[in-house]
Write an enzyme that holds these catalytic residues in place. Structure first.
Site, short mmCIF file in Angstrom:
data_model
loop_
_atom_site.label_atom_id
_atom_site.label_comp_id
_atom_site.label_asym_id
_atom_site.label_seq_id
_atom_site.Cartn_x
_atom_site.Cartn_y
_atom_site.Cartn_z
N ASP A 1 0.84 -1.08 -0.01
CA ASP A 1 0.06 0.03 -0.05
C ASP A 1 0.87 1.27 0.14
O ASP A 1 1.22 1.81 1.09
CB ASP A 1 -0.89 0.07 1.27
CG ASP A 1 -1.80 1.19 1.30
OD1 ASP A 1 -2.00 1.93 0.53
OD2 ASP A 1 -2.05 1.53 2.43
N SER B 1 -13.78 -15.08 12.24
CA SER B 1 -13.57 -16.01 11.40
C SER B 1 -14.71 -16.18 10.40
O SER B 1 -14.51 -16.48 9.46
CB SER B 1 -12.79 -17.08 11.84
OG SER B 1 -13.60 -17.74 12.98
N ASP C 1 -7.39 -0.30 -4.97
CA ASP C 1 -7.09 1.00 -5.11
C ASP C 1 -6.97 1.33 -6.96
O ASP C 1 -6.43 0.67 -7.33
CB ASP C 1 -5.86 1.32 -4.49
CG ASP C 1 -5.63 2.81 -4.32
OD1 ASP C 1 -6.40 3.60 -4.73
OD2 ASP C 1 -4.65 3.01 -3.13
N ASP D 1 -10.79 8.92 -12.28
CA ASP D 1 -11.39 8.28 -11.23
C ASP D 1 -10.97 8.30 -10.00
O ASP D 1 -9.95 8.06 -9.64
CB ASP D 1 -11.55 6.81 -11.52
CG ASP D 1 -12.65 6.20 -10.89
OD1 ASP D 1 -13.45 6.63 -10.07
OD2 ASP D 1 -12.61 4.98 -11.00
#
Ligand SMILES: *[C@@H]1O[C@H](CO)[C@@H](O)[C@H](O)[C@H]1NC(C)=O
Ligand SMILES: *[C@@H]1O[C@H](CO)[C@@H](O)[C@H](O)[C@H]1NC(C)=O
Ligand SMILES: *[C@@H]1O[C@H](CO)[C@@H](O)[C@H](O)[C@H]1NC(C)=O
Ligand SMILES: *[C@@H]1O[C@H](CO)[C@@H](O)[C@H](O)[C@H]1NC(C)=O
Ligand SMILES: *[C@@H]1O[C@H](CO)[C@@H](O)[C@H](O)[C@H]1NC(C)=O
Ligand SMILES: *[C@@H]1O[C@H](CO)[C@@H](O)[C@H](O)[C@H]1NC(C)=O
Length: 571
Positions: free
Chosen positions: A170, A249, A191, A213
Site C-alpha cells: 500500500d 473468522s 485502489d 476516477d
C-alpha cells in the site's frame, strides 16, 4: 504437508486465542502435546491411510503427501519427512495408529491425571502399550514442531503473514491496495491509484471525476452533450455508500478444504492455490457473506463449493456507483477485546471526504469460545462486553461520515454444531469411517486446543451453559444499542439478532439439514452455502426493517453498465 496442517490447526486455535501472536507462541498451547500432538497425529494419520490405499510403507505415504504440496512447502515437507523417516520406521509397527506412533515419538504425551488423547480408535493392546510407556518414562517435554528441520523457516514465513492484518502492499498509505492477498483486494476494494492517498474506493469524487476516477468506481469523464461529468450525472443523486464488517473468522469466511483432509481425495490440484490461500490467512473474504464480490467459485471449484451472494453484491446491484466500496475487517479469533484493542484501527474512513458506510459489528462467538478446560473463566463478562463494544463504537464515531449505519449483531447459538454433526464422519476418518465429530471434539478438548470447547463438547450441560453466556452477551449488546441510541450524530445504531438461526430454520423448512451449511473440516463455521444464504437473510431483514440503510435504487445502473462495462473489475 505437516507445516500446512500445522498452520491449519494453529489457525483453528487462533480462532479463540488472541493472546498468542505468532506460530511459535501458538505451538506452546494446549496440554498433552497440544497442537504439536494434533499436527503429528493428523499428518501421520493421512500418511498411514495413503500407505493403505497405495499398498506402501508409512514413510512412502508421507513422501506422497509432501508431493501434493507446491513449493516452498513441498521442499520443507520433504526435509521434514527425511528427518523423521528413521523414527517412523522404528516406531510405526503394523499394530500402531497415528495416535500411538505420535505418543512414541513424544509429540503427544499424557499429563498426570489426564486422559490419554486419541482421535483414531484405540485397541486395548495399544492402550496397554502406551500406558506402559507412560508409566516407565519420566514426564516428557514433548517435541515442538517449529523447532524441527524444514519447518523452522516456514513457521517464520507464516508468522509474518499472520501477525499483521493491514494491507502489506500500500504505497500511498490509504489502506487500499492493488495486490490481491495480504489484506489487499480480496479484503477491500482495489485502489485505482496507489500513489495518491485521497484516491480510493468510497471517496467523495474529487473535481467531479471529470478527468480521472477518484473513488475507484470506474465512472469518470465528461458528457460532451450536457457539459456535466458522468460521475455527477449517473451517481450524483444516488446516495452512494460502502459496506464494511468488523468481525471474526465467520465474517472472514474461514474455510479449510475437505479435500486436504480426506485421504481418498488428496490431489495435486487441491493444493494448487495453497500459497494464495495462506496469504489470505485461510480465509475467503471474496466469497463471504458481507463482502463477496466474485461471481462464482469456479476458480476454486475443486476446493470451494456453493453459490456466492453478499451484502456488497446487493449494494452494488442496487447502485453501481458503489462499485469496489467494501472493507472486510474480520480476523480469525477476533472477540470484543481484540477488536477494541487493535483490529478496529484497520477500518479506515475519512469522516469528511468519504461517503457513508453500512457497518456490521459481528463478533458472533469467540467471546464465549476458547479451548481451556476451565472454559467459563476465559469467557468475556457482560461488563467487559459492554465496555469493549462501546470502545469500538467510540472509534467509529471518530471516523464514520454522516449518514452511516452500524448494525450490532448478536452472538450465534453454537449448540447447533454438536446437535447436527456429532454422529457424522469427519473427513480425517474417511478411509475407515472411524472418526466422528464427537471423537474429533473430544480429541481437541483433551489437548485443550479446541476453537470452542464450550459448544464443541459431548457434555450437554457445558453446551447449555455456553449458550446461556452467549445469550447474556447478546443482551449486553442490545442494551448498549438502547442506551447509546442518540449518542452518535454521524450514524444510526441498530441491534440485529444473529441471522444464523433464521437461515437454519428456513433451510430446514425446505427439507435441508443443518450439517449441509457447516464447514466439514472444523465443524464450526458456516460453509459457502451458509455464507450465501446468510447474505440473503441479512438483506431481506434490511429491506424489511431498515430500508434507509440501503439507499435508493439507482435508475442509471443500466446506463453505467453499457458505458463503463465491468467498471474496472475487482482484481
Ligand atoms: C502389496 O505389496 C506387497 C509387496 O510390496 C505385495 O506382496 C502384495 O501383493 C501387495 N498387495 C496388494 C493388495 O497389491
Ligand atoms: C481526509 O481527507 C482529506 C482530503 O484528502 C485529508 O486532507 C485529511 O487529512 C483526511 N483525514 C484523515 C483523518 O485522514
Ligand atoms: C461477474 O460477471 C460480470 C458479467 O459477466 C462481469 O462483468 C464481472 O467482471 C464478473 N465479476 C467478477 C469478479 O468476475
Ligand atoms: C472501559 O474500561 C476501562 C478500564 O476500566 C476504562 O478506562 C474505559 O473508560 C472503559 N471504556 C468504556 C467505553 O466504557
Ligand atoms: C471423502 O471423499 C470421498 C470420495 O470423494 C467421499 O465419497 C467421502 O464422502 C468423503 N468423506 C468425507 C467424510 O467427507
Ligand atoms: C458435565 O459438565 C458439568 C459441568 O462442568 C459437570 O458437573 C458434569 O459432571 C459433566 N457431566 C458429565 C457426564 O461428564
Amino acid at each position: 504437508m505437516r507445516v500446512l496442517l500445522f498452520v491449519c490447526f494453529l489457525i483453528l486455535i487462533n480462532l479463540i486465542t488472541t493472546s498468542a501472536r505468532s506460530v511459535h507462541e501458538y505451538s506452546k498451547l494446549g496440554t498433552n502435546g497440544g497442537s504439536n500432538c494434533a499436527v503429528c497425529t493428523v499428518v501421520l494419520g493421512l500418511a498411514e491411510q495413503l500407505s493403505v490405499i497405495h499398498n506402501e510403507t508409512v514413510t512412502k505415504g508421507l513422501e506422497r503427501l509432501c508431493k501434493f504440496l507446491p513449493e516452498p512447502y513441498q521442499g520443507a515437507c520433504k526435509e521434514f519427512a527425511d528427518f523423521i523417516a528413521a523414527d517412523i520406521i522404528r516406531t510405526f509397527s503394523k499394530d500402531d495408529t497415528a495416535d500411538t506412533a505420535c505418543h512414541k515419538m513424544s509429540f503427544c504425551f499424557t499429563e498426570p491425571k489426564s486422559e490419554m488423547c486419541h482421535i483414531f480408535p484405540l485397541k486395548s493392546k495399544q492402550r496397554n502399550q502406551l500406558e506402559f510407556i507412560q508409566a516407565h518414562t519420566p514426564r516428557r517435554v514433548g517435541i515442538k514442531i517449529c523447532d524441527l528441520p524444514g519447518i523452522k523457516s516456514i513457521c517464520g514465513l507464516i508468522d509474518h503473514v499472520f501477525s499483521k492484518h493491514d494491507p502489506a502492499v500500500d504505497l500511498d498509505g490509504d489502506f487500499y491496495s492493488v495486490y490481491q492477498t495480504l489484506r489487499g483486494t480480496s479484503w477491500r476494494g482495489k485502489d485505482c491509484d496507489d500513489g495518491r492517498k485521497s484516491v480510493h474506493p468510497g471517496a467523495k469524487p474529487i473535481d467531479h471525476d471529470k478527468g480521472s476516477d477518484s473513488n475507484c468506481n470506474g465512472i469518470y469523464g465528461m458528457n460532451p452533450a450536457s457539459g456535466r461529468s458522468y460521475e455527477d450525472e449517473l451517481c450524483g443523486a444516488s446516495q452512494p455508500r460502502g459496506v464494511a464488517v468488523l468481525g471474526d473468522s465467520i465474517s472472514a469466511h474461514f474455510h479449510l478444504p475437505r479435500e486436504w483432509f480426506n485421504s481418498t481425495e488428496l490431489s495435486l490440484k487441491a493444493f494448487e492455490s495453497l500459497p494464495f490461500i495462506l496469504e489470505n490467512e485461510l480465509d475467503w473474504p471474496e466469497f463471504s457473506t458481507v463482502t463477496a464480490f466474485m461471481n462464482d467459485t469456479h476458480k476454486f471449484h475443486d476446493i470451494l463449493h456453493g453459490p456466492v451472494d453478499s451484502v456488497y453484491k446487493r449494494m452494488f446491484n442496487r447502485n453501481h456507483c458503489n462499485h469496489r466500496d467494501y472493507q472486510n475487517i474480520a480476523v480469525n479469533g477476533a472477540r470484543s477485546s481484540s477488536m477494541a484493542d487493535t483490529i478496529q484501527f484497520s477500518f479506515r474512513r475519512n469522516i469528511t471526504h468519504d461517503q457513508p458506510v453500512v457497518v456490521f459489528y459481528a463478533l458472533v462467538g469467540n467471546d464465549v469460545c476458547n479451548g481451556h478446560h476451565d472454559t467459563f473463566n476465559h469467557m468475556t463478562t457482560v461488563e467487559e462486553m459492554k465496555n469493549k463494544s462501546v470502545t469500538t463504537l467510540n472509534y467509529l464515531a471518530k471516523t464514520l461520515p454522516k449518514g452511516s449505519h452500524v448494525f450490532i449483531t448478536g452472538l450465534a447459538n453454537g449448540a447447533v454444531l454438536y446437535n447436527s454433526l456429532s454422529d457424522r464422519i469427519h473427513p480425517i476418518g474417511s478411509l475407515r469411517n472411524d472418526v466422528t465429530y464427537s471423537d474429533f471434539y473430544d480429541y481437541f478438548n483433551c489437548l485443550e486446543i479446541s476453537p470452542c470447547l464450550g459448544w464443541m463438547n459431548t457434555n450437554a450441560t457445558i453446551r447449555e451453559l455456553t449458550t446461556k453466556r452467549a445469550m447474556e452477551l447478546s443482551e449486553a449488546l442490545k442494551e448498549v444499542v438502547t442506551t447509546h441510541q442518540s449518542s452518535f450524530s454521524n450514524f444510526k445504531l441498530h441491534y440485529v439478532v444473529n441471522p444464523i438461526d433464521q437461515v437454519l430454520d428456513e433451510w430446514k423448512k425446505q427439507g435441508g439439514e443443518d450439517w449441509q451449511l457447516l464447514e466439514p473440516v472444523d465443524g464450526f463455521h458456516s460453509n459457502q452455502l451458509g455464507q450465501a444464504l446468510t447474505a440473503a437473510a441479512i438483506w431481506e431483514n434490511l429491506e424489511k426493517m431498515f430500508p434507509d440503510a440501503l439507499g435508493p435504487v439507482n435508475p442509471n445502473n443500466a446506463k453505467i453498465k453499457s458505458m463503463f462495462g465491468n467498471q474496472g473489475g475487482y482484481i
